[in-house]
Design an enzyme around this catalytic site. Structure first.
Site, mmCIF file in Angstrom:
data_model
loop_
_atom_site.group_PDB
_atom_site.id
_atom_site.type_symbol
_atom_site.label_atom_id
_atom_site.label_comp_id
_atom_site.label_asym_id
_atom_site.label_seq_id
_atom_site.Cartn_x
_atom_site.Cartn_y
_atom_site.Cartn_z
ATOM 1 N N ASP A 30 4.889 -14.398 13.162
ATOM 2 C CA ASP A 30 3.328 -14.734 13.174
ATOM 3 C C ASP A 30 3.121 -15.804 13.792
ATOM 4 O O ASP A 30 3.825 -17.025 13.542
ATOM 5 C CB ASP A 30 2.749 -14.465 11.710
ATOM 6 C CG ASP A 30 1.476 -13.923 11.619
ATOM 7 O OD1 ASP A 30 1.334 -12.832 11.137
ATOM 8 O OD2 ASP A 30 0.569 -14.527 12.175
ATOM 9 N N LYS A 35 0.655 -18.683 7.257
ATOM 10 C CA LYS A 35 1.035 -17.387 6.547
ATOM 11 C C LYS A 35 2.486 -17.693 6.362
ATOM 12 O O LYS A 35 3.113 -17.077 5.373
ATOM 13 C CB LYS A 35 0.696 -16.235 7.812
ATOM 14 C CG LYS A 35 -0.717 -15.599 7.297
ATOM 15 C CD LYS A 35 -0.658 -14.340 8.091
ATOM 16 C CE LYS A 35 -1.782 -13.417 7.894
ATOM 17 N NZ LYS A 35 -1.924 -12.674 9.085
ATOM 18 N N GLU A 151 2.239 4.136 11.687
ATOM 19 C CA GLU A 151 2.678 4.143 10.329
ATOM 20 C C GLU A 151 1.536 4.840 9.554
ATOM 21 O O GLU A 151 0.569 5.204 10.297
ATOM 22 C CB GLU A 151 2.414 2.721 9.731
ATOM 23 C CG GLU A 151 1.137 1.819 10.213
ATOM 24 C CD GLU A 151 0.011 2.100 9.377
ATOM 25 O OE1 GLU A 151 0.289 2.433 8.192
ATOM 26 O OE2 GLU A 151 -1.095 1.922 9.785
ATOM 27 N N ARG A 154 -0.675 3.815 2.895
ATOM 28 C CA ARG A 154 -1.899 3.481 2.318
ATOM 29 C C ARG A 154 -1.689 2.162 1.678
ATOM 30 O O ARG A 154 -0.573 2.034 0.939
ATOM 31 C CB ARG A 154 -2.160 4.540 1.345
ATOM 32 C CG ARG A 154 -2.388 5.949 1.543
ATOM 33 C CD ARG A 154 -2.607 6.884 0.739
ATOM 34 N NE ARG A 154 -0.919 7.083 0.087
ATOM 35 C CZ ARG A 154 -0.682 7.637 -1.007
ATOM 36 N NH1 ARG A 154 -1.355 8.276 -1.471
ATOM 37 N NH2 ARG A 154 0.709 7.823 -1.376
ATOM 38 N N GLU A 155 -2.690 1.339 1.811
ATOM 39 C CA GLU A 155 -2.736 0.115 0.928
ATOM 40 C C GLU A 155 -2.859 0.302 -0.618
ATOM 41 O O GLU A 155 -3.330 1.320 -0.833
ATOM 42 C CB GLU A 155 -4.357 -0.695 1.226
ATOM 43 C CG GLU A 155 -4.007 -1.071 2.945
ATOM 44 C CD GLU A 155 -5.336 -2.118 3.006
ATOM 45 O OE1 GLU A 155 -5.771 -2.820 2.143
ATOM 46 O OE2 GLU A 155 -5.435 -1.991 4.058
ATOM 47 N N GLY A 257 -13.695 3.623 3.213
ATOM 48 C CA GLY A 257 -13.851 2.399 4.012
ATOM 49 C C GLY A 257 -12.322 2.110 4.331
ATOM 50 O O GLY A 257 -11.636 2.918 4.736
ATOM 51 N N CYS A 260 -8.632 1.474 8.267
ATOM 52 C CA CYS A 260 -8.223 2.603 9.141
ATOM 53 C C CYS A 260 -9.421 3.712 9.313
ATOM 54 O O CYS A 260 -9.522 3.733 10.719
ATOM 55 C CB CYS A 260 -6.992 3.164 8.650
ATOM 56 S SG CYS A 260 -5.454 2.092 8.767
ATOM 57 N N LYS A 263 -12.391 3.008 11.664
ATOM 58 C CA LYS A 263 -11.962 2.486 12.859
ATOM 59 C C LYS A 263 -11.429 3.437 13.691
ATOM 60 O O LYS A 263 -11.859 3.798 14.803
ATOM 61 C CB LYS A 263 -11.028 1.291 12.720
ATOM 62 C CG LYS A 263 -10.670 0.732 13.925
ATOM 63 C CD LYS A 263 -9.542 -0.189 13.895
ATOM 64 C CE LYS A 263 -8.139 0.231 13.693
ATOM 65 N NZ LYS A 263 -7.083 -0.820 13.676
ATOM 66 N N LYS A 320 -10.987 0.264 -2.188
ATOM 67 C CA LYS A 320 -10.517 1.178 -2.822
ATOM 68 C C LYS A 320 -9.720 0.484 -3.910
ATOM 69 O O LYS A 320 -9.648 -0.819 -3.962
ATOM 70 C CB LYS A 320 -9.622 2.150 -2.289
ATOM 71 C CG LYS A 320 -8.290 1.649 -1.577
ATOM 72 C CD LYS A 320 -7.478 2.633 -1.001
ATOM 73 C CE LYS A 320 -6.163 2.077 -0.877
ATOM 74 N NZ LYS A 320 -5.192 3.095 -0.305
HETATM 75 C C1 UDX Z 1 -5.334 5.276 5.168
HETATM 76 C C2 UDX Z 1 -4.366 6.475 5.026
HETATM 77 O O1 UDX Z 1 -4.124 7.129 3.986
HETATM 78 C C3 UDX Z 1 -3.096 5.884 5.899
HETATM 79 O O2 UDX Z 1 -1.883 7.002 5.860
HETATM 80 C C4 UDX Z 1 -3.189 5.113 6.937
HETATM 81 O O3 UDX Z 1 -1.819 4.733 7.489
HETATM 82 C C5 UDX Z 1 -4.050 4.069 6.775
HETATM 83 O O4 UDX Z 1 -5.298 4.433 6.410
HETATM 84 P P1 UDX Z 1 -5.854 3.305 3.485
HETATM 85 O O5 UDX Z 1 -6.953 2.872 4.451
HETATM 86 O O6 UDX Z 1 -5.033 2.325 2.639
HETATM 87 O O7 UDX Z 1 -4.995 4.337 3.958
HETATM 88 O O8 UDX Z 1 -6.650 4.081 2.219
HETATM 89 P P2 UDX Z 1 -6.660 5.603 1.565
HETATM 90 O O9 UDX Z 1 -6.124 5.748 0.155
HETATM 91 O O10 UDX Z 1 -6.189 6.569 2.364
HETATM 92 O O11 UDX Z 1 -8.216 5.647 1.156
HETATM 93 C C6 UDX Z 1 -9.228 5.767 2.460
HETATM 94 C C7 UDX Z 1 -10.640 5.418 1.921
HETATM 95 O O12 UDX Z 1 -11.027 6.843 1.564
HETATM 96 C C8 UDX Z 1 -10.801 4.630 0.789
HETATM 97 O O13 UDX Z 1 -11.937 3.870 1.061
HETATM 98 C C9 UDX Z 1 -10.981 5.653 -0.366
HETATM 99 O O14 UDX Z 1 -11.999 5.150 -1.441
HETATM 100 C C10 UDX Z 1 -11.739 6.863 0.525
HETATM 101 N N1 UDX Z 1 -11.348 8.216 -0.255
HETATM 102 C C11 UDX Z 1 -10.441 8.623 -0.392
HETATM 103 C C12 UDX Z 1 -12.622 9.036 -0.858
HETATM 104 O O15 UDX Z 1 -13.758 8.420 -0.768
HETATM 105 N N2 UDX Z 1 -12.295 10.063 -1.196
HETATM 106 C C13 UDX Z 1 -11.161 10.806 -1.376
HETATM 107 O O16 UDX Z 1 -10.992 12.095 -1.753
HETATM 108 C C14 UDX Z 1 -10.089 9.905 -0.897
#
Ligand code: UDX
Length: 434
Positions: A30, A35, A151, A154-155, A257, A260, A263, A320
């Site tokens: 990086d 960092k 990838e 999920r965070e 939100g 990922c 965007k 989340k």
């Molecule tokens: C996501 C994808 O799941 C992952 O595979 C990818 O690589 C990156 O983007 P992430 O952004 O970490 O992962 O969160 P995720 O758990 O998927 O949730 C995304 C958003 O959707 C969150 O804001 C969550 O609150 C919302 N969500 C999720 C809902 O509003 N309802 C649902 O039923 C599920």
């Protein structure tokens, strides 16, 4: 295998750490020296369950190290994973300047065969660009390949997702690249799916957009439920029991939100349009999601009428639960709207408050951060659930009520049982439940 991982953001650091855990010799790279210093001490610069332990263990074993010396990391590695940011631009397209910069740096340091693997979420055809840039900027005739290995982390469960993948997508155009990637992911052999590069790139965008579509779908159904006697929780359950639909990602609320979904949906709509495909479906998924804030704030206004001078407790700021990430968090737009209407906010989040202070600094008048969820309720005219942390689900609502001036609860994530909350004397509204 000698691997360099460029970028130590969320994807890069989880990838570097987990590849080391799989037994490879990994160098994390990086440009940001501060960092690197934090990471070398065994701490991730962000909150991610399980990551610090794994990071510290692999640093100790010596299979994982971090540097800001680009040339050294690239020259020492055969495979280079590119995990730099591709932030959204005004027009919805992804900003690819960091990817180009990495491609140039690798080209300038070709001291033998290199396999360049793009892991950042990138638009279809990015590999072709990396190849072009590297060809233009290379300073030697050593061969190289470009591959895509998107990838799906999920965070909040990134380590778990990496170590137990549903699938490992590998997009390649040569046997050499395929063999190297198959060897890297040997432990997940049964889950490796091999395709051409465009396909692998598109699987990522299509998967995220599909999940986002499920969320927008159930959110619009929630709006419909509110105008009928239906209950969106039961509708989602009834739908989800059909294996063809599945129960995941049918949770109605404030919308999606994070770094990922927002965007990726926008970027896919943009790329498709540029390629001459009608992407109205994807634009609608995005528009429905944007509209969730209006729907929620409207409920707040309906419950307390004028917000000017009223105190609003906000429970949850992260996009989340189980993360401190506030990128594209619905809370940001909610807070912005409430402040514009003159509300005084008491904000609580177990992990994301510090990040939010960067956007909405504490001023002791309109914006106050509290370190306990009950403190968010103290003196409040209305309390909002924005992120469904377990801690918030488990709140003692009788105690909450006693602290509030006016017991009004608007639940943007349907965490509470309406009958139970109302029995306690709250005025209560949630999403898609009559
Ligand atoms: C996501 C994808 O799941 C992952 O595979 C990818 O690589 C990156 O983007 P992430 O952004 O970490 O992962 O969160 P995720 O758990 O998927 O949730 C995304 C958003 O959707 C969150 O804001 C969550 O609150 C919302 N969500 C999720 C809902 O509003 N309802 C649902 O039923 C599920």
């Amino acid at each position: 295998m000698k691997i360099a991982v460029v970028g130590t953001g969320y994807v890069g650091l989880v990838t570097a750490t987990c590849l080391a855990e799989l037994g490879h010799a990994v160098i994390g790279l990086d440009k940001d020296r501060s960092k690197i210093v934090t990471i070398r001490s065994g701490r991730a610069p962000f909150y991610e369950p399980g990551l610090d332990d794994l990071l510290a263990a692999n640093l100790k074993k010596g299979t994982l190290r971090f540097t800001d010396d680009e040339a050294e990391a690239i020259r020492a590695s055969e495979v280079i994973f590119v995990c730099v940011g591709t932030p959204p631009q005004e027009d919805g397209s992804a900003d690819m300047s960091q990817i180009e910069e990495v491609a140039r740096t690798i080209a300038a340091n070709l001291n033998g065969y290199k396999l360049v693997v793009e892991k950042s979420t990138v638009p279809v055809k990015t590999s072709a660009w990396i190849k072009k840039v590297m060809t233009a900027f290379k300073k030697s005739e050593h061969p190289f390949d470009v591959a895509s290995n998107p990838e799906f982390l999920r965070e909040g469960s990134g380590v778990e997702d990496f170590m137990n993948p549903d699938r490992v997508m590998i997009g390649v155009e040569t046997e050499r690249a395929r063999d190297l990637l198959v060897r890297i992911y040997e432990r997940f052999r049964d889950r490796v799916v091999i395709s051409n590069i465009d396909t692998a790139e598109l699987v990522k965008h299509a998967s995220n957009s599909f999940l986002a579509m499920k969320i927008s779908f159930i959110n619009r159904i929630a709006d419909l439920c509110e105008r009928t006697d239906a209950d969106v929780e039961m509708v989602a359950r009834g739908m989800g029991l059909d294996d063809r639909i599945g129960k995941a990602f049918l949770k109605a609320g404030l919308g999606y939100g994070g770094s990922c979904f927002p965007k990726d949906v926008k970027a896919l709509a943009k790329i498709g349009s540029e390629l001459g495909v009608d992407m109205a479906l994807f634009r609608m998924v995005d528009a429905i999601n944007e509209d969730r804030i209006r729907v929620f704030v409207e409920k707040v206004r309906k419950a307390v009428w004028i917000l000017k001078g009223k105190t609003v407790g906000v429970l949850g700021l992260a996009f989340k639960p189980e993360t401190d990430d506030i990128r594209e968090a619905p809370s940001i737009k909610v807070i912005d709207d409430l402040l514009k209407q003159g509300a005084r906010l008491r904000l609580y989040d177990p992990k994301a408050a510090d990040n939010m202070k960067g956007l909405f600094p504490e001023d002791g008048r309109a914006v106050t951060y509290v370190s306990d969820p009950y403190e968010a309720a103290r003196g409040a005219h209305i309390l909002l659930v924005v992120t469904e942390w377990d801690e918030i689900r488990r709140l003692d609502l009788a105690k909450v009520k006693a602290l509030m001036v006016n017991p009004v609860l608007i639940d943007g994530r349907n965490v509470f049982d309406p009958a139970a909350v109302r029995a306690l004397g709250f005025e209560y509204a949630s999403i898609g439940r009559a």
